[in-house]
Design an enzyme around this catalytic site. Structure first.
Site, PDB file in Angstrom:
ATOM      1  N   GLY A  39       0.824  -1.214   0.000  1.00  0.00           N
ATOM      2  CA  GLY A  39       0.000   0.000   0.000  1.00  0.00           C
ATOM      3  C   GLY A  39       0.857   1.262   0.000  1.00  0.00           C
ATOM      4  O   GLY A  39       0.371   2.349  -0.292  1.00  0.00           O
ATOM      5  N   GLY A  40       2.147   1.118   0.357  1.00  0.00           N
ATOM      6  CA  GLY A  40       3.074   2.245   0.253  1.00  0.00           C
ATOM      7  C   GLY A  40       2.730   3.395   1.177  1.00  0.00           C
ATOM      8  O   GLY A  40       2.082   3.237   2.219  1.00  0.00           O
ATOM      9  N   THR A  41       3.168   4.572   0.787  1.00  0.00           N
ATOM     10  CA  THR A  41       3.044   5.771   1.626  1.00  0.00           C
ATOM     11  C   THR A  41       1.595   6.140   1.907  1.00  0.00           C
ATOM     12  O   THR A  41       1.210   6.371   3.054  1.00  0.00           O
ATOM     13  CB  THR A  41       3.742   6.958   0.922  1.00  0.00           C
ATOM     14  N   CYS A  42       0.793   6.219   0.865  1.00  0.00           N
ATOM     15  CA  CYS A  42      -0.576   6.738   1.016  1.00  0.00           C
ATOM     16  C   CYS A  42      -1.341   5.936   2.056  1.00  0.00           C
ATOM     17  O   CYS A  42      -1.933   6.481   2.983  1.00  0.00           O
ATOM     18  CB  CYS A  42      -1.290   6.716  -0.328  1.00  0.00           C
ATOM     19  N   HIS A 441     -29.139  23.350  -4.750  1.00  0.00           N
ATOM     20  CA  HIS A 441     -29.136  24.295  -3.625  1.00  0.00           C
ATOM     21  C   HIS A 441     -29.483  23.544  -2.343  1.00  0.00           C
ATOM     22  O   HIS A 441     -30.375  22.701  -2.359  1.00  0.00           O
ATOM     23  CB  HIS A 441     -30.170  25.394  -3.871  1.00  0.00           C
TER      24      HIS A 441
HETATM   25  C1  LIG Z   1       1.857  12.769   5.325  1.00  0.00           C
HETATM   26  C2  LIG Z   1       1.439  12.589   3.894  1.00  0.00           C
HETATM   27  C3  LIG Z   1       0.146  12.853   3.521  1.00  0.00           C
HETATM   28  C4  LIG Z   1      -0.250  12.685   2.205  1.00  0.00           C
HETATM   29  N1  LIG Z   1      -1.535  12.978   1.866  1.00  0.00           N
HETATM   30  C5  LIG Z   1      -1.922  12.847   0.583  1.00  0.00           C
HETATM   31  C6  LIG Z   1      -3.252  13.133   0.205  1.00  0.00           C
HETATM   32  O1  LIG Z   1      -4.079  13.487   1.043  1.00  0.00           O
HETATM   33  N2  LIG Z   1      -3.598  12.988  -1.085  1.00  0.00           N
HETATM   34  C7  LIG Z   1      -2.702  12.582  -2.041  1.00  0.00           C
HETATM   35  O2  LIG Z   1      -3.057  12.475  -3.205  1.00  0.00           O
HETATM   36  N3  LIG Z   1      -1.417  12.308  -1.709  1.00  0.00           N
HETATM   37  C8  LIG Z   1      -1.026  12.430  -0.416  1.00  0.00           C
HETATM   38  N4  LIG Z   1       0.261  12.123  -0.083  1.00  0.00           N
HETATM   39  C9  LIG Z   1       1.185  11.677  -1.141  1.00  0.00           C
HETATM   40  C10 LIG Z   1       0.962  10.207  -1.482  1.00  0.00           C
HETATM   41  O3  LIG Z   1       1.079   9.412  -0.327  1.00  0.00           O
HETATM   42  C11 LIG Z   1       1.995   9.755  -2.512  1.00  0.00           C
HETATM   43  O4  LIG Z   1       1.970  10.664  -3.597  1.00  0.00           O
HETATM   44  C12 LIG Z   1       1.702   8.370  -3.038  1.00  0.00           C
HETATM   45  O5  LIG Z   1       1.729   7.419  -1.999  1.00  0.00           O
HETATM   46  C13 LIG Z   1       2.740   8.002  -4.108  1.00  0.00           C
HETATM   47  O6  LIG Z   1       2.541   6.691  -4.504  1.00  0.00           O
HETATM   48  P1  LIG Z   1       3.732   5.888  -5.173  1.00  0.00           P
HETATM   49  O7  LIG Z   1       3.114   4.678  -5.755  1.00  0.00           O
HETATM   50  O8  LIG Z   1       4.505   6.759  -6.070  1.00  0.00           O
HETATM   51  O9  LIG Z   1       4.743   5.506  -3.986  1.00  0.00           O
HETATM   52  P2  LIG Z   1       4.577   4.972  -2.515  1.00  0.00           P
HETATM   53  O10 LIG Z   1       3.162   5.022  -2.078  1.00  0.00           O
HETATM   54  O11 LIG Z   1       5.573   5.688  -1.701  1.00  0.00           O
HETATM   55  O12 LIG Z   1       4.977   3.427  -2.622  1.00  0.00           O
HETATM   56  C14 LIG Z   1       6.255   3.014  -2.966  1.00  0.00           C
HETATM   57  C15 LIG Z   1       6.467   1.585  -2.480  1.00  0.00           C
HETATM   58  O13 LIG Z   1       7.698   1.095  -3.012  1.00  0.00           O
HETATM   59  C16 LIG Z   1       8.355   0.323  -2.018  1.00  0.00           C
HETATM   60  N5  LIG Z   1       9.782   0.304  -2.343  1.00  0.00           N
HETATM   61  C17 LIG Z   1      10.632   1.366  -2.406  1.00  0.00           C
HETATM   62  N6  LIG Z   1      11.856   0.967  -2.800  1.00  0.00           N
HETATM   63  C18 LIG Z   1      11.783  -0.360  -2.997  1.00  0.00           C
HETATM   64  C19 LIG Z   1      12.727  -1.341  -3.420  1.00  0.00           C
HETATM   65  N7  LIG Z   1      13.976  -1.017  -3.744  1.00  0.00           N
HETATM   66  N8  LIG Z   1      12.312  -2.635  -3.483  1.00  0.00           N
HETATM   67  C20 LIG Z   1      11.037  -2.983  -3.189  1.00  0.00           C
HETATM   68  N9  LIG Z   1      10.100  -2.092  -2.795  1.00  0.00           N
HETATM   69  C21 LIG Z   1      10.471  -0.796  -2.703  1.00  0.00           C
HETATM   70  C22 LIG Z   1       8.028   1.066  -0.726  1.00  0.00           C
HETATM   71  O14 LIG Z   1       8.181   0.213   0.407  1.00  0.00           O
HETATM   72  C23 LIG Z   1       6.563   1.469  -0.975  1.00  0.00           C
HETATM   73  O15 LIG Z   1       5.683   0.471  -0.504  1.00  0.00           O
HETATM   74  C24 LIG Z   1       0.677  12.254   1.237  1.00  0.00           C
HETATM   75  C25 LIG Z   1       1.992  11.958   1.603  1.00  0.00           C
HETATM   76  C26 LIG Z   1       2.375  12.119   2.918  1.00  0.00           C
HETATM   77  C27 LIG Z   1       3.786  11.799   3.292  1.00  0.00           C
END
Ligand SMILES: Cc1cc2nc3c(=O)[nH]c(=O)nc-3n(C[C@H](O)[C@H](O)[C@H](O)COP(=O)(O)OP(=O)(O)OC[C@H]3O[C@@H](n4cnc5c(N)ncnc54)[C@H](O)[C@@H]3O)c2cc1C
Length: 459
Positions: A39-42, A441
């Site tokens: 699920g990563g960052t989001c 409205h």
């Molecule tokens: C506090 C905060 C609040 C946010 N709020 C919002 C919001 O309200 N709305 C919005 O649109 N965006 C928001 N964002 C931004 C949003 O979370 C990111 O833009 C989004 O998660 C990006 O998705 P991504 O797929 O690029 O990467 P990510 O979600 O970061 O996922 C990348 C994945 O790759 C994995 N990974 C990395 N390197 C390796 C490797 N070498 N080998 C194997 N796995 C690896 C990581 O573990 C991670 O699971 C927020 C961010 C933060 C920090």
């Protein structure tokens, strides 16, 4: 042990899992690598937990305002931070489990849990396993940036990840960085009862926005008792008996703020430094973002970069759109381009800021003849009825083409109402079309045609 696949995806963030579903559905044998949390960052440390916390903070704020609505709450409200934290954690964990279960159950997909590193343009190592694939999709996202500020190595600090482990309210939270992530945390912790100071090195908050937007947001936060220190040119840290002393100014004002906790919210950096990109020959820019073309292909044929790591977006919806672009081009023979995407995003303070397209300042720089219209939320019936009248709506249009160039809705439901304008821009329709719509409205959106009707040439 070497395994060969038709395609490989690195990173279970916002683009990877959906791409896996499309590629496997098309009959490909796909490998998937995730090193940490599905699920990563989001899902884990970004949108989901923070918006859940924002909801708790809003509930606290409205409870304190109960009397204004004729709702008597007889004693002061109390924040049960353990329950606040548990709610956010549960929602994040559910999201993570959902993504993991989806991937692990996907036919045609093999999930490898571990850190992936390139060993060549078509090969990636994860622990003992060496995987080869003619198509590799990088979706590795980013992490909080921790610049080498004076004294930072001598103090404890929080990032957007570690602050989510707090199940107590800090006495005094110093938020370093007055932009999107920092401001959301600043307001929520203030509403949970912390003293909060925002320290921003620039002259105003969220400097990417128009000055009137920055100013209105500063007012909103200040009215809630958040101290804002802009022009903090000498940010430095040192240990203090009460926590951390943050040096904020070399010239005027109190030179130091002492916080029990410090949150660093000074930007993000891509997770590309430990990916072995040099072994594959994949080019990055000076900040480490992977260089991509309009279809998100990298400098190496057969390798694409999606999501935050390509520097073309910094949001969940842009990462997801990257998946849509790559899948459409590869599997449907379309020619979708990232440059066709109209920028849109929100700042989820309360009231939220919904944004689309250019700021007024950006539009002015184009030299086009412009029309601008602005309406305070005090003149939006729905906002008045809800007792939430802070902020304004602003629209900028091209006087010749009658196309909307950009808009900002800082106000109650601004994050939702902005979509009416985003949809118009995506449809490529001139603004008078929207004036003939008959909105519901009482809503915030119903005032958008009125704002458009008030568009006037800029001075
Ligand atoms: C506090 C905060 C609040 C946010 N709020 C919002 C919001 O309200 N709305 C919005 O649109 N965006 C928001 N964002 C931004 C949003 O979370 C990111 O833009 C989004 O998660 C990006 O998705 P991504 O797929 O690029 O990467 P990510 O979600 O970061 O996922 C990348 C994945 O790759 C994995 N990974 C990395 N390197 C390796 C490797 N070498 N080998 C194997 N796995 C690896 C990581 O573990 C991670 O699971 C927020 C961010 C933060 C920090």
């Amino acid at each position: 042990m070497e395994h060969s696949f038709d395609a490989m995806i690195i990173g279970a963030g916002q683009a990877g899992p959906s791409l896996a579903a499309r590629l496997t559905a098309s009959g490909m044998k796909v490998a998937f690598a995730e090193r940490h949390l599905f699920g990563g960052t989001c899902v884990n440390t970004g949108c989901r937990p923070t918006k859940t916390l924002v909801a708790s903070a809003y509930a606290a704020h409205q409870a304190r305002r109960g009397a204004e609505y004729g709702v008597a709450i007889e004693s002061p409200i109390r924040i049960d931070m353990k329950r606040v934290w548990a709610r956010a954690n549960t929602i994040a964990v559910e999201g993570r489990k959902g993504v993991e279960a989806w991937l692990r159950g996907m036919e045609g997909l093999t999930v490898f849990q571990g850190h992936a590193r390139f060993e060549g343009p078509d090969r990636v190592r994860i622990g003992e396993a060496l995987l080869t694939a003619p198509r590799i999709f990088i979706d590795v996202g980013g992490r909080a940036s921790v610049p080498d500020m004076p004294g930072i190595d001598q103090v404890d600090y929080l990032t957007n990840t570690s602050i989510l482990q707090l199940d107590t309210v800090p006495k005094h939270l110093v938020v370093v960085g007055g932009s999107y992530i920092g401001l959301e945390f600043a307001q929520m912790y203030r509403r949970f009862g912390a003293q909060v100071t925002v320290v921003e090195k620039g002259p105003r908050l969220i400097a990417r926005e128009d000055e009137d937007v920055s100013e209105a947001i500063r007012e909103i936060l200040s009215e809630e008792g958040i101290a804002v220190r802009t022009n903090a040119t000498c940010i430095a840290f040192k240990p203090h008996p009460d926590g951390v002393a943050v040096g904020v100014d070399c010239t005027s004002g109190e030179p130091e703020v002492v916080g029990s906790h410090v949150l660093l919210a000074v930007g993000r950096r891509p997770n590309t430094d430990d990916l072995g990109l040099d072994k594959a020959g994949v080019a990055t820019d000076a900040r480490g973002y992977i260089t991509v073309d309009d279809g998100l292909a990298t400098s190496v044929p057969g390798i694409w970069a999606l999501g935050d790591c390509n520097g073309r977006g910094a949001f969940t919806h842009t990462a997801y759109n990257d998946f849509e672009i790559v899948a459409a081009n590869l599997l449907n023979r379309e020619s979708r381009r990232v440059s066709d995407r109209i920028p849109a995003y929100a700042l989820f303070i309360d009231p939220p800021l919904g944004r689309v397209g250019m700021t007024e300042a950006e539009a002015r720089k184009t030299g086009r003849p412009l029309l601008v219209s602005k309406r305070p939320m005090t003149r939006v019936g729905r906002a008045v009825e809800r007792g939430e009248t802070k902020g304004f709506m602003k629209v900028v249009a091209d006087a010749e083409t009658k196309r909307i160039l950009g808009a900002a809705i800082l106000g109650v439901s601004g994050d939702e109402a902005i979509h009416g304008i985003l949809d118009m821009m995506n449809a490529g329709s001139p603004y008078p079309t929207l004036q003939w719509a008959v909105p519901i409205h009482p809503t915030v959106s119903e005032l958008i045609p009125t704002v458009l009707g008030d568009l006037r040439p800029i001075a």
